[in-house]
Enzyme design. Structure first.
Site, short mmCIF file in Angstrom:
data_model
loop_
_atom_site.label_atom_id
_atom_site.label_comp_id
_atom_site.label_asym_id
_atom_site.label_seq_id
_atom_site.Cartn_x
_atom_site.Cartn_y
_atom_site.Cartn_z
N ILE A 50 -22.66 14.85 -37.65
CA ILE A 50 -22.54 14.08 -38.95
C ILE A 50 -21.03 13.54 -39.00
O ILE A 50 -20.15 14.35 -38.83
CB ILE A 50 -22.92 14.75 -40.20
N GLY B 113 -16.75 3.59 -26.76
CA GLY B 113 -16.94 4.09 -25.18
C GLY B 113 -18.47 4.51 -25.36
O GLY B 113 -18.98 4.45 -24.45
N ASP B 114 -18.91 5.14 -26.40
CA ASP B 114 -20.31 5.43 -26.36
C ASP B 114 -21.29 4.27 -26.02
O ASP B 114 -22.41 4.11 -25.49
CB ASP B 114 -20.90 6.28 -27.72
#
Length: 316
Positions: free
Chosen positions: A12, A252-253
């Site tokens: 989270i 980047g993800d």
């Protein structure tokens, strides 16, 4: 069965927006705070799902309210949760993120349940995975778990995409199982000792990955400059898509997720990288590691409006 399997961290995110970072021991008043779903593994899984791919997440959450929010978010984004581990003795992972006026971020991560994902969990999941094409994995979970996943994927003939992040968690041992790695500037320096400041130094680092570390294929991400694609001894530079950045968390993800989707479609690495550049540009123009991720319909509309092409859409 899912086309793409993602193994990694699930957190989270508590995101605070501020004009500038506080100095050590300084108190500042920020602009706003939000609670968002995050974690590199979760971000990449949601990215793949929003881009139209079937995807399963393998990861761990706590039996707490944060875990419930995250699981509901996976379901809403059509991410498979068959292999989602729920841990009683650990809290859900949490990242405390500060984003300044330039859209850059600092991050403090408490791993929590992420460290509870074991080799046995991986073996159990892969005993049921039959037709997945791509494994997408990072380094925010235990190293032995990452390596076990890569070995299991290799045995099933899957393409293994390793996002060697964060830099502090990267080990050279994991690299030898990867078909492709996607380091950023910091991770590249951590692994090669080479500070990438130009296309020439990026090529130098890619050659080091190849000749010294045995990684034949790499995409070295050079932030707003673009990316250096290196494939079996040849290289090509791909320019970034220019946008006004709002939040770089998850950039980047989004890039890794888009690459995985393109590779699942069996396109070449250059085309995959061009698609990933578009997706990452769209992500950084919105707030939130996951809420800022575009759908494939939004990508297509954006490309039409900006006269951009990728392998699945031609606007010229």
């Amino acid at each position: 069965m899912a086309e793409i399997t993602v193994i990694g961290s699930i957190n989270i995110d508590i995101v605070a927006l501020t004009e500038r970072y506080p100095s050590h021991s300084e108190t500042l008043f920020g602009n706003s705070v939000k609670m968002l779903c995050g974690g590199k593994g979760a971000n990449q899984a949601v990215a793949c799902a929003r881009l139209g791919k079937s995807v399963e997440i393998i990861g761990a959450i706590g039996l707490d309210p944060y875990g419930e929010v995250i699981e509901e978010n996976f379901i809403n984004n059509q991410v498979g949760t068959h292999f989602l581990k729920r841990v009683e003795q650990e809290s859900t992972g949490c990242a405390i993120i500060t984003v300044d006026a330039s859209a850059e971020n600092t991050m403090l991560v408490v791993k929590g349940a992420n460290d509870s994902l074991t080799e046995q969990d991986i073996h159990h999941a892969f005993s049921q995975i039959e037709s997945s094409k791509v494994l997408l994995v990072q380094m925010e979970i235990p190293e032995e778990t990452v390596i076990r996943a890569m070995i299991e994927a290799k045995n099933k003939g899957m393409f293994i995409l390793l996002d060697p992040a964060p830099a502090e968690g990267v080990t050279k041992q994991a690299l030898r199982y990867a078909d492709l790695i996607t380091p950023n500037l910091q991770e590249t320096k951590q692994l090669t000792g080479i500070e990438v400041t130009s296309i020439e130094t990026a090529i130098e680092a890619a050659i080091y990955f190849d000749q010294s570390l045995g990684v034949k294929n790499s995409v070295i991400k050079m932030a707003e400059k673009g990316a250096l694609i290196y494939e079996c001894g040849t290289s090509k530079f791909i320019e970034a898509v220019k946008v006004k950045a709002v939040d770089t968390v998850g950039a980047g993800d989004s890039y890794a997720g888009a690459l995985a989707c393109a590779l699942a479609d069996e396109v070449d690495l250059e085309q995959a990288a061009r698609f990933a550049a578009i997706v990452a540009a769209m992500k950084v123009s919105k707030l939130g590691a996951q809420t800022g991720l575009p759908t494939i319909a939004e990508v297509n509309e954006y490309c039409k409006e900006n006269n951009l092409n990728y392998y699945g859409l031609r606007t010229c």
